[in-house]
Design an enzyme around this catalytic site. Sequence first.
Site, PDB file in Angstrom:
ATOM      1  N   TYR A  50       0.337  -1.145  -0.241  1.00 50.30           N
ATOM      2  CA  TYR A  50      -0.104  -0.255   0.060  1.00 50.30           C
ATOM      3  C   TYR A  50       0.848   1.614   0.039  1.00 50.30           C
ATOM      4  CZ  TYR A  50      -3.276   2.960   1.920  1.00 50.30           C
ATOM      5  OH  TYR A  50      -4.841   4.098   2.814  1.00 50.30           O
TER       6      TYR A  50
ATOM      7  N   LYS B 166      -0.872  -2.050  -3.695  1.00 51.84           N
ATOM      8  CA  LYS B 166      -2.629   0.145  -4.104  1.00 51.84           C
ATOM      9  C   LYS B 166      -1.436   0.962  -4.401  1.00 51.84           C
ATOM     10  CE  LYS B 166      -5.534   2.022  -1.429  1.00 51.84           C
ATOM     11  NZ  LYS B 166      -6.180   2.380   0.236  1.00 51.84           N
TER      12      LYS B 166
ATOM     13  N   VAL C 202      -8.963   0.440  -5.042  1.00 52.25           N
ATOM     14  CA  VAL C 202      -9.260  -0.009  -4.113  1.00 52.25           C
ATOM     15  C   VAL C 202     -10.038   1.400  -3.232  1.00 52.25           C
ATOM     16  CG1 VAL C 202      -8.386  -0.236  -0.728  1.00 52.25           C
ATOM     17  CG2 VAL C 202      -6.864  -1.574  -2.689  1.00 52.25           C
TER      18      VAL C 202
END
Length: 299
Positions: A138, A166, A210
């Site tokens: 992330y 992401k 996301v």
Amino acid sequence: MLNIKDIKGVIPPIITPVDENENVDVKGLKRVIDHVIDGGVHGIFILGSNGEFYALDFQNQKKAVETTVKHVNGKVPVYAGASAITTKECVKLAKMAEEAGADALSVLTPMFIQPNENELYNHFKAIAESTNLPIMLYNNPGKTNNNISVPLLEKLARIDNIIGIKNTSFDFVQTIEYIRVTQNIPNFKVFSGSDYLIYGTLAYGGAGCVAGTANVAPRLVVDIYEKYMAGDLEGAMEAQYKLIPLRNTYNYGSFPVVMKDCLNLMGLNVGHPVKPIDHCSKERLQEIKKVLNDLGLIK
């Protein structure tokens, strides 16, 4: 074990309703889960930044993951955030999430400190080695001040159970480069973390998004993905443009309150943000109401 082909589509980083003592509100959390699953999402991410992970102690994080896994009950994969400043704490959270039955992990770069590339590599490698679960990295440099560079990602993508990233960054070139340098690495997927760039990420070969706005308008966000995958590019683009006014409301309050305020306005009763964050002003709430009304989310 989560099949790699099931890691795709729209994965909302769900908000975490809390009670008056700022502990996880189990009933509220179940309502949010039902709302996004009814909207057709392809996964659920608990304890992301929209989920105020930083505001919850270990016991509350455990409760949030356990409640989510149990309530989702295998309908879609559950991604659990295992993010903290230190490697040791991330490993502890990763083990907790695995024991609780999560299908995958999402791990943010450390915040506050600024590790070099080698230290970041070793950090993620140690977390990956501590668990059997697949990990979605992330990247959110705007919030953590740490960035997963393209060369670093190329190295990390070769670790067996690191299966995706992401990118919550307005640097779209970086997303394109992430996709380019990992396209020959089997089973590695790149997801959009900016709700403005879902269509663009798919167009370059990304696997989905996301998307914080999928807390509020799951069906609309799912439309972008599903229409794109079905070859209805015009319909997907239209859905992307339709979503933008909702994404534009993010700065109407202090992050991450806006998605909570939206859900409250829609009658989902998800309570307050964790202090010091507070609700949006009355004027801003009126503006948000108009956006929700235009999207047909409130009457």
